[in-house]
Structure formats: structure tokens, C-alpha cells
Design a protein around this motif. Structure first.
Motif, PDB file in Angstrom:
ATOM      1  N   ASN A  12      26.450 -28.573  44.513  1.00 43.58           N
ATOM      2  CA  ASN A  12      27.800 -28.043  44.306  1.00 43.58           C
ATOM      3  C   ASN A  12      28.692 -29.056  43.610  1.00 43.58           C
ATOM      4  N   ARG A  13      28.584 -30.328  44.027  1.00 40.10           N
ATOM      5  CA  ARG A  13      29.389 -31.364  43.367  1.00 40.10           C
ATOM      6  C   ARG A  13      29.005 -31.499  41.896  1.00 40.10           C
ATOM      7  N   ARG A  14      27.711 -31.396  41.607  1.00 39.47           N
ATOM      8  CA  ARG A  14      27.300 -31.488  40.201  1.00 39.47           C
ATOM      9  C   ARG A  14      27.854 -30.319  39.391  1.00 39.47           C
ATOM     10  N   LEU A  15      27.798 -29.108  39.966  1.00 38.63           N
ATOM     11  CA  LEU A  15      28.328 -27.944  39.261  1.00 38.63           C
ATOM     12  C   LEU A  15      29.840 -28.051  39.070  1.00 38.63           C
ATOM     13  N   GLU A  16      30.543 -28.595  40.065  1.00 39.59           N
ATOM     14  CA  GLU A  16      31.983 -28.787  39.910  1.00 39.59           C
ATOM     15  C   GLU A  16      32.281 -29.765  38.775  1.00 39.59           C
ATOM     16  N   GLN A  17      31.478 -30.833  38.666  1.00 39.19           N
ATOM     17  CA  GLN A  17      31.671 -31.786  37.590  1.00 39.19           C
ATOM     18  C   GLN A  17      31.443 -31.138  36.240  1.00 39.19           C
ATOM     19  N   VAL A  18      30.374 -30.317  36.155  1.00 39.73           N
ATOM     20  CA  VAL A  18      30.108 -29.603  34.902  1.00 39.73           C
ATOM     21  C   VAL A  18      31.265 -28.669  34.561  1.00 39.73           C
ATOM     22  N   THR A  19      31.798 -27.981  35.580  1.00 39.85           N
ATOM     23  CA  THR A  19      32.922 -27.072  35.353  1.00 39.85           C
ATOM     24  C   THR A  19      34.136 -27.831  34.832  1.00 39.85           C
ATOM     25  N   ARG A  20      34.399 -29.003  35.433  1.00 36.21           N
ATOM     26  CA  ARG A  20      35.538 -29.812  34.955  1.00 36.21           C
ATOM     27  C   ARG A  20      35.319 -30.270  33.520  1.00 36.21           C
ATOM     28  N   GLU A  21      34.086 -30.653  33.205  1.00 38.02           N
ATOM     29  CA  GLU A  21      33.829 -31.096  31.840  1.00 38.02           C
ATOM     30  C   GLU A  21      34.001 -29.953  30.841  1.00 38.02           C
TER      31      GLU A  21
ATOM     32  N   LEU B  95      13.030 -28.053  72.498  1.00 34.18           N
ATOM     33  CA  LEU B  95      14.181 -28.807  72.018  1.00 34.18           C
ATOM     34  C   LEU B  95      13.803 -29.714  70.849  1.00 34.18           C
ATOM     35  N   GLU B  96      12.638 -30.329  70.930  1.00 38.56           N
ATOM     36  CA  GLU B  96      12.198 -31.158  69.807  1.00 38.56           C
ATOM     37  C   GLU B  96      12.016 -30.311  68.554  1.00 38.56           C
ATOM     38  N   ASP B  97      11.488 -29.092  68.727  1.00 45.26           N
ATOM     39  CA  ASP B  97      11.358 -28.195  67.571  1.00 45.26           C
ATOM     40  C   ASP B  97      12.723 -27.842  66.996  1.00 45.26           C
ATOM     41  N   LYS B  98      13.694 -27.596  67.866  1.00 42.92           N
ATOM     42  CA  LYS B  98      15.039 -27.261  67.384  1.00 42.92           C
ATOM     43  C   LYS B  98      15.677 -28.433  66.660  1.00 42.92           C
ATOM     44  N   ILE B  99      15.452 -29.651  67.188  1.00 43.44           N
ATOM     45  CA  ILE B  99      15.995 -30.841  66.513  1.00 43.44           C
ATOM     46  C   ILE B  99      15.395 -30.992  65.122  1.00 43.44           C
ATOM     47  N   GLU B 100      14.091 -30.789  65.004  1.00 45.20           N
ATOM     48  CA  GLU B 100      13.446 -30.881  63.695  1.00 45.20           C
ATOM     49  C   GLU B 100      13.981 -29.814  62.753  1.00 45.20           C
ATOM     50  N   MET B 101      14.193 -28.599  63.283  1.00 44.38           N
ATOM     51  CA  MET B 101      14.749 -27.530  62.449  1.00 44.38           C
ATOM     52  C   MET B 101      16.152 -27.878  61.973  1.00 44.38           C
ATOM     53  N   LEU B 102      16.982 -28.421  62.871  1.00 46.13           N
ATOM     54  CA  LEU B 102      18.340 -28.812  62.485  1.00 46.13           C
ATOM     55  C   LEU B 102      18.318 -29.945  61.468  1.00 46.13           C
ATOM     56  N   ARG B 103      17.364 -30.868  61.626  1.00 48.31           N
ATOM     57  CA  ARG B 103      17.268 -31.967  60.655  1.00 48.31           C
ATOM     58  C   ARG B 103      16.949 -31.427  59.255  1.00 48.31           C
ATOM     59  N   ARG B 104      15.999 -30.472  59.192  1.00 48.51           N
ATOM     60  CA  ARG B 104      15.670 -29.888  57.892  1.00 48.51           C
ATOM     61  C   ARG B 104      16.859 -29.118  57.317  1.00 48.51           C
ATOM     62  N   GLU B 105      17.565 -28.409  58.200  1.00 47.99           N
ATOM     63  CA  GLU B 105      18.740 -27.677  57.719  1.00 47.99           C
ATOM     64  C   GLU B 105      19.807 -28.631  57.196  1.00 47.99           C
ATOM     65  N   ARG B 106      19.969 -29.795  57.859  1.00 47.88           N
ATOM     66  CA  ARG B 106      20.954 -30.767  57.389  1.00 47.88           C
ATOM     67  C   ARG B 106      20.560 -31.327  56.019  1.00 47.88           C
ATOM     68  N   GLN B 107      19.270 -31.592  55.851  1.00 46.95           N
ATOM     69  CA  GLN B 107      18.822 -32.080  54.545  1.00 46.95           C
ATOM     70  C   GLN B 107      19.068 -31.037  53.458  1.00 46.95           C
ATOM     71  N   GLU B 108      18.786 -29.769  53.764  1.00 53.51           N
ATOM     72  CA  GLU B 108      19.027 -28.704  52.786  1.00 53.51           C
ATOM     73  C   GLU B 108      20.512 -28.572  52.483  1.00 53.51           C
ATOM     74  N   LEU B 109      21.351 -28.706  53.533  1.00 56.31           N
ATOM     75  CA  LEU B 109      22.793 -28.635  53.321  1.00 56.31           C
ATOM     76  C   LEU B 109      23.276 -29.784  52.445  1.00 56.31           C
ATOM     77  N   ALA B 110      22.733 -30.977  52.678  1.00 57.76           N
ATOM     78  CA  ALA B 110      23.107 -32.127  51.838  1.00 57.76           C
ATOM     79  C   ALA B 110      22.707 -31.885  50.383  1.00 57.76           C
ATOM     80  N   ARG B 111      21.511 -31.295  50.192  1.00 60.09           N
ATOM     81  CA  ARG B 111      21.087 -31.000  48.816  1.00 60.09           C
ATOM     82  C   ARG B 111      22.013 -29.985  48.162  1.00 60.09           C
ATOM     83  N   LEU B 112      22.381 -28.948  48.914  1.00 60.02           N
ATOM     84  CA  LEU B 112      23.274 -27.927  48.361  1.00 60.02           C
ATOM     85  C   LEU B 112      24.651 -28.507  48.053  1.00 60.02           C
ATOM     86  N   ASN B 113      25.147 -29.399  48.926  1.00 59.50           N
ATOM     87  CA  ASN B 113      26.439 -30.036  48.662  1.00 59.50           C
ATOM     88  C   ASN B 113      26.384 -30.878  47.404  1.00 59.50           C
ATOM     89  N   SER B 114      25.280 -31.600  47.233  1.00 61.55           N
ATOM     90  CA  SER B 114      25.121 -32.411  46.026  1.00 61.55           C
ATOM     91  C   SER B 114      25.092 -31.529  44.780  1.00 61.55           C
TER      92      SER B 114
END
Length: 438
Positions: free
Chosen positions: A282-291, A261-280
Motif C-alpha cells: 500500500n505504501r508503494r502504491l501511495e508513492q506511485v500515486t503521488r509521483e 493455542l500454538e496453532d493459533k499463534i502460528e496462524m496469527l504470526r502468518r497473518e501479521r506477516q501478510e498484513l506487513a506485506r500488504l502495508n508495504s
């Protein structure tokens, strides 16, 4: 009035409360406003930061006496305190999120109540699977076989064996859900994996073997009765040992499931960080598209303005010079001028698209040859209508007015009406301009 340095010195030397109260009164608005901005509008956290800053000020009063600008020090300290507070809030939220994830993983995987709810129906739902799926689950979780071994047993490839086990887990989840027990695939896998950690009690194998051999060797009725009694005695011993095992299953289960379970929690934490990076990203690309879209719109607007400038230039006329000689009014003439040529005014495209109508009154001078001079807007319901009326009137021609038998210059006023003919809203009808007779 004492300056900040004097108040700080007075507080540092005598702990004068009025002196420090005056400092707070002077700089409270500065510190709080900075704190509110830094805390993104959270007034409660801003109040905490403000209190911390003035606590720091009081603690460093002796050193701050020599500081040239107390406000600058307070500003920087407020920012530093706000940054520390935001970091603490982030850490607190991360801990809460991690705790939330742990709760999600442990429902119904590792809590005692949820495991007790799952245990009575686990074998029932497994038995509802078809033979191939049930064999795959048994080989994987009860015999702890690798996928390659499962594939060899079921005459499948290793990848097909893996897919067979995954589909069997999905079917188990669906059947558990129909019984009111929800579980993620990871939680269900953890529970099934623990089946290999439940060891049989010592002596149970020997007792079962002895019972089976005794029952097989007995051939008479009396011996059969004896064997049944012996078997019953040994069965009671086995049941007692099983009760002891049940009491320790929960402890063994929790101990062995903690690491995965601790391994799964660590894996989910890394996945959340990667998801946050991808969301960021995506927001940057959307801003570029709007510009980029804004630049494209600016280019289209510039092209439109250039086309309109060309159109206006094509409609503009070179006004003739002002007339010479006296200019009379209509009432002074014996014969009023009459129109020979009146070009209709062009309806402004901007107003035509919106369906705006109106009128424009222009003043103009008709010379002795019937030519138009000095066209000016007297009034208009819209500036564009006045401009259109001036362009049209500059091209008109008249029969000159006459006074005492001689053609003369005369000033007149003409009202030009702009009306849209009846038509649909999406496709305006042709424009009509009305010119009154003189």
C-alpha cells in the motif's frame, strides 16, 4: 607522528594502551557517526556498536597492521556490527510480540485465575441463551458434534448450523462482558472445547445406576428409608470422586489446550506477516500515486507557463528605434507635450490574484511627432508592475512638446499607479490604473 599501522603494530607487540588510545581518538567520530546512521538515530545502540567495533579492532591488531586504510576497515566493520545488532533487536521484538499475543490468547482462556472467574458463570450465561442457541452450543462443545450433525439435529443446513454456533458464541461473549469477563472468540471456543475432555470418574456411572434402580424397586416406607440411606452413601462416594476430578481438571485443560493455542499463534504470526506485506505494498502504491500526481501537476504547470508566454507575447510591442537629434527636458520647453492616447496598463494576473497593489515610474522620450521611444523603468514596487507599465507606455501617443516654435524631442517621467477597486476577497473587482497628468 606515527601512522595507524605503526600504532597497531605497537599495540599488537607490546599492548601499549597509549597507542590504542590514539587510534580510538583518531577514528571514534567516524565509527560513531556511521553507527548512529545505521541504528536510525538510536544513540544507545550506536554506543554499543562502537564499543564492539573497537573491540574487534584490538583483537585483530596484528592483522590490521598490513591493512592499507584502517578507516575503510572500521567503516565496513561498523556496518556489519550494526546489521547484526539490528537483527538481534528484530528477533527480540518478535519474541516480545509473540509473548504479547500469547498473553492476549490466554486471557481469560488458560490462566488459572481467569478460568476460575469464568467457570462459575459459564453455565449461567449458557442458560440465558434461547433454546436453539443453547442446543447448538451443547451439540458443538459438550457433545463434540460436527456441523453436519448439528444441522441434521436442528433441521438446518451445515452452513446455517455453523452460523448458529458463531452467533451463540457472540451472545456468550456479550453476556460475559457484562459480568466483567472479557474473552476473545478463540479463547471462549478453546474453553468450551475442553468440556469434551473432562471424563467422568471411574465407577460413577455404576453408582448412579445402582441408586436409580434401588429407588425405583422400593415400594414400602421402610424400604424407602433404606434406599435413601444407600443412595446417600453412594452419593458421598460420587462426590469424593468428583473432588478428585476437579483437582486434575486444570492439568488436563492446560495439556489439551497447548496444541490448539500454538496453532493459533502460528496462524496469527502468518497473518501479521501478510498484513506487513500488504502495508508495504500500500505504501508503494501511495508513492506511485503521488509521483503520478506530481507529473500531472508538472504538466499543468507547463501548460500554464505556455499560456502565459503566449499572453505576454500578445501584449509585447515592438519598440521603435531611438530618436535622432537632441533630447530636451520639460523645463526647457515653451509648450509641454500633452497626452492624446494613453492605453491603461494591464494589471499582472499573478498580483491581481493575491491583491497586491503598487506603482511603477517609467522614463520615456516623446519625439517631434508625438511618438514614444526608449521606455525604461525608473522604479517599481514590484518587477511585474514595472513590466506592465513599460508595455502600456510604449503604445501611448502625445502632442509633441515645442521649443522656439518648433516641435522637439523631450524626456519625461510618468508614474503609473496600480490599484484594486473595492470588491470581495474571493472575486477581485476590476483593476484600475491611474496616470497623472503631465
Amino acid at each position: 607522528m606515527q601512522d595507524d599501522a605503526e600504532l597497531l603494530r605497537l599495540y599488537a607487540e607490546t599492548h601499549s594502551e597509549p597507542a590504542f588510545a590514539e587510534l580510538v581518538r583518531r577514528h571514534l567520530k567516524l565509527v560513531y557517526s556511521v553507527a548512529v546512521r545505521q541504528m536510525h538515530g538510536d544513540v544507545h545502540l550506536a554506543e554499543d556498536v562502537t564499543q564492539q567495533v573497537f573491540v574487534d579492532c584490538a583483537a585483530n591488531a596484528a592483522a590490521l597492521c598490513r591493512h592499507p586504510v584502517l578507516g575503510g576497515w572500521l567503516y565496513r566493520t561498523t556496518r556489519y556490527r550494526a546489521i547484526d545488532t539490528l537483527r538481534r533487536e528484530d528477533r527480540r521484538r518478535n519474541r516480545e510480540q509473540q509473548s504479547h499475543i500469547m498473553n492476549e490468547l490466554t486471557i481469560p482462556a488458560i490462566t488459572e485465575g481467569s478460568y476460575d472467574a469464568l467457570r462459575p458463570v459459564l453455565d449461567e450465561v449458557i442458560s440465558e441463551l434461547d433454546a436453539q442457541d443453547r442446543d447448538a452450543v451443547t451439540l458443538r462443545f459438550f457433545e463434540n458434534r460436527r456441523f453436519a450433525e448439528i444441522g441434521a439435529k436442528l433441521r438446518l443446513s451445515e452452513n446455517s448450523a455453523r452460523m448458529r454456533v458463531e452467533r451463540a458464541l457472540q451472545k456468550l461473549q456479550a453476556r460475559l462482558s457484562r459480568r466483567g469477563i472479557t474473552s476473545s472468540a478463540a479463547a471462549l471456543t478453546a474453553i468450551l472445547a475442553e468440556q469434551t475432555s473432562i471424563a467422568a470418574p471411574a465407577g460413577l456411572a455404576a453408582s448412579v445406576l445402582n441408586c436409580a434402580l434401588t429407588a425405583t424397586a422400593t415400594s414400602t416406607f421402610g424400604s424407602g428409608i433404606s434406599t435413601v440411606l444407600m443412595s446417600t452413601t453412594k452419593l458421598k462416594s460420587g462426590l469424593i470422586a468428583a473432588v478428585v476430578v476437579v483437582g486434575t481438571v486444570a492439568v488436563i485443560f492446560q495439556y489439551h489446550s497447548r496444541g490448539p493455542l500454538e496453532d493459533k499463534i502460528e496462524m496469527l504470526r502468518r497473518e501479521r506477516q501478510e498484513l506487513a506485506r500488504l502495508n508495504s505494498e500500500n505504501r508503494r502504491l501511495e508513492q506511485v500515486t503521488r509521483e503520478v500526481a506530481a507529473y500531472a501537476n508538472d504538466g499543468a504547470a507547463l501548460a500554464k507557463l505556455r499560456n502565459e508566454a503566449v499572453e505576454l507575447e500578445s501584449h509585447s510591442v515592438q519598440r521603435p528605434p531611438s530618436v535622432t537629434g537632441p533630447i530636451f527636458d520639460l523645463k526647457d520647453l515653451d509648450i509641454s507635450p500633452t497626452a492624446k492616447k494613453q492605453t491603461p496598463a494591464a494589471y499582472p494576473r499573478e498580483l491581481k490574484a493575491t491583491g497586491v497593489s503598487g506603482e511603477a515610474k517609467v522614463s520615456l522620450v516623446i519625439d517631434a511627432e508625438g511618438k514614444v521611444h526608449d521606455v525604461e523603468v525608473v522604479s517599481s514596487s514590484h518587477p511585474l508592475l514595472g513590466d506592465a507599465a513599460v508595455v502600456a507606455a510604449s503604445k501611448w501617443e502625445y502632442n509633441a512638446g515645442v521649443k522656439a516654435g518648433v516641435p522637439v524631442n523631450v524626456r519625461i517621467e510618468v508614474t503609473v499607479n496600480f490599484r484594486l477597486a473595492q470588491g470581495t476577497a474571493s472575486s477581485p473587482a476590476p483593476v484600475r490604473s491611474w496616470f497623472p497628468a503631465l
